[in-house]
Design an enzyme around this catalytic site. Structure first.
Site, PDB file in Angstrom:
ATOM      1  CG  HIS A 120      81.026 100.269   9.905  1.00  0.00           C
ATOM      2  ND1 HIS A 120      81.415 100.528   9.097  1.00  0.00           N
ATOM      3  CD2 HIS A 120      81.073 100.601  10.801  1.00  0.00           C
ATOM      4  CE1 HIS A 120      82.827 101.385   8.902  1.00  0.00           C
ATOM      5  NE2 HIS A 120      82.316 100.543  10.358  1.00  0.00           N
ATOM      6  CG  ASP A 197      79.939  93.895   9.108  1.00  0.00           C
ATOM      7  OD1 ASP A 197      81.478  93.310   9.412  1.00  0.00           O
ATOM      8  OD2 ASP A 197      79.741  95.041   9.540  1.00  0.00           O
ATOM      9  CD  GLN A 200      83.576  96.494  15.929  1.00  0.00           C
ATOM     10  OE1 GLN A 200      83.993  95.871  16.893  1.00  0.00           O
ATOM     11  NE2 GLN A 200      84.048  97.456  15.722  1.00  0.00           N
ATOM     12  CE  LYS A 223      86.329  97.055  12.991  1.00  0.00           C
ATOM     13  NZ  LYS A 223      86.747  97.880  13.088  1.00  0.00           N
ATOM     14  CB  CYS A 359      81.170 104.142  10.183  1.00  0.00           C
ATOM     15  SG  CYS A 359      82.428 104.966  10.697  1.00  0.00           S
TER      16      CYS A 359
END
Ligand code: PLP
Length: 401
Positions: A120, A197, A200, A223, A359
């Site tokens: 991303h 990261d 998600q 999220k 993104c």
């Protein structure tokens, strides 16, 4: 038996959208919020807002206690050793920038920073700009056909010049878990700093930071069924000590005169200015809510729905999946149809999906795509949402082809 979500009624936003004739399938962008979170948000303001960490008075003390309680809950959620390892930022993106500035003096010109081809922009641009500032080499780890970082090539590319590895746990476009354990091991063997990261990944299942053994793990509240404006940076205790202060202002300072200052250690030293007090408190409520659910039942529900989503897409002529998603989402293109036209017709039918580059422009370029449609599921979605999606998709494709 159609699949129903037992948790749907806990999310007023989903019910409100439903009453408006809308179905929401853009959960990887942001999730709807449980009532308990809305109550916490309103409760903070309605019972007397106050700043944290500075006031002696009752509302200030109450706000500080609730704010710090969330830090503890986040630490427990991630199985950090202590809550001091949790820096609360204004979003995941801010946490990446914190690292890219906070670690800046760890690099010499010619050092390498390794990311993957699926990152991303939030886990690409801060490193790219750091590389430009410091004369570093940005190394991009390639993917295999399924959309997983290729470990053989990674083993060739991660070497003695690699000073930092920053990779995604779960791709927001391809929906695949990445081989973190092996990648982290490759990086650790070179003494490189590791950043994951988790924006998600954190939404699906629980992840144990002590077992994962990365230096830094980043995720965002919105999220994870929490409010927006809040991000989380977990750091391994030793890694935390390598960070230079990066934003300056109130509360992060221990001692200041006109010419110089000394700064507080983490976490407060990295939380300059008034933090998102209400959001942090409300994130605590979202974690309470998620913690009260049967995690295995949530995973099972999402998996069953995901299987139906993939089967429904596979059954339609000309629909091509992007990658081989393992969890919660499916990105796809349709031969001869522009993703923006399709998204437009879905929107007109009250179906909220995401279209475009997600993104991740460089990934799209690598895949040779102008964009894709992404359907992403939340724990409150059920089969009726998918039925609406497929009916809408059929109608749109009939018009477009
Ligand atoms: N990383 C991934 C994989 C994401 O999907 C996102 C958000 O879409 C981010 C980072 C950035 O998160 P935020 O926009 O909350 O800062």
């Amino acid at each position: 038996m159609p699949i129903h979500s037992p948790w749907r009624a806990d999310f007023p936003g989903i019910l409100a959208l439903e009453a408006e004739g809308q179905i929401y399938l853009d959960n990887a962008a942001t999730a709807q919020k449980p009532q308990i979170m809305l109550d916490a948000l309103l409760g903070y303001y309605a019972s007397g807002a106050a700043n944290v960490h500075r006031a002696q008075h009752l509302p200030g003390e109450r706000a500080t206690r609730a704010f710090e309680a969330t830090r503890v809950k986040v630490a427990q959620w991630l199985n950090a050793e202590t809550s001091e390892q949790i820096v609360l930022t204004r979003g995941a993106t801010e946490a990446f920038n914190l690292l890219a500035y906070g670690l800046e003096d760890r690099f010499q010109p010619g050092d390498e920073v390794a990311i993957s081809a699926l990152e991303h922009h939030a886990n690409l641009l801060p490193w790219q700009q750091l590389a430009l500032r410091r004369g570093l080499e940005l190394v991009v780890l390639p993917l295999d056909a399924a959309g997983t970082i290729d470990l053989q090539q990674a083993a060739q590319l991660i070497g003695p010049r690699t000073k930092l590895l920053a990779v995604s746990q779960l791709s927001n476009v391809l929906g695949r878990w990445q081989p973190l354990e092996q990648l982290l091991r490759l990086a650790a063997a070179q003494g490189a700093i590791t950043v994951v990261d988790g924006a998600q990944g954190v939404v699906h299942g629980r992840h144990d930071m002590q077992a994962l053994a990365c230096d830094f793990y980043i995720c965002s509240s919105h999220k994870l069924y929490g409010p927006d404006g809040v991000g989380v940076l977990y750091s391994r205790a030793e890694a935390l000590r390598q960070l230079r202060h990066w934003q300056f202002g109130g509360e992060m300072v221990a001692q200041a005169d006109y010419r110089s200052a000394q700064f507080r250690p983490a976490p407060l030293g990295f939380e300059a200015g008034t933090p998102p007090v209400s959001g942090v408190i409300a994130l605590g409520a979202s974690l309470d809510y998620l913690g009260s659910l049967d995690g295995a039942a949530v995973t099972e529900h999402e998996a069953a729905l995901h299987a139906k989503l993939l089967a429904g897409l596979a059954a339609r002529d000309g629909v091509r999946l992007v990658g081989t998603p393992e969890v919660a989402l499916a990105s796809f293109v349709v031969d001869g149809v522009h993703n923006a036209d399709l998204a437009h017709l879905l929107t007109e039918q009250g179906i909220a999906v995401r279209a475009g580059h997600h993104c991740a422009m460089p990934l799209m370029q690598r895949l040779g795509l102008a964009g894709a449609i992404r359907v992403s599921l939340g724990l409150y979605n059920d089969e009726s949402d998918l039925q609406r999606l497929f009916a809408g998709l059929d109608k749109a494709l009939e018009l477009l082809r």
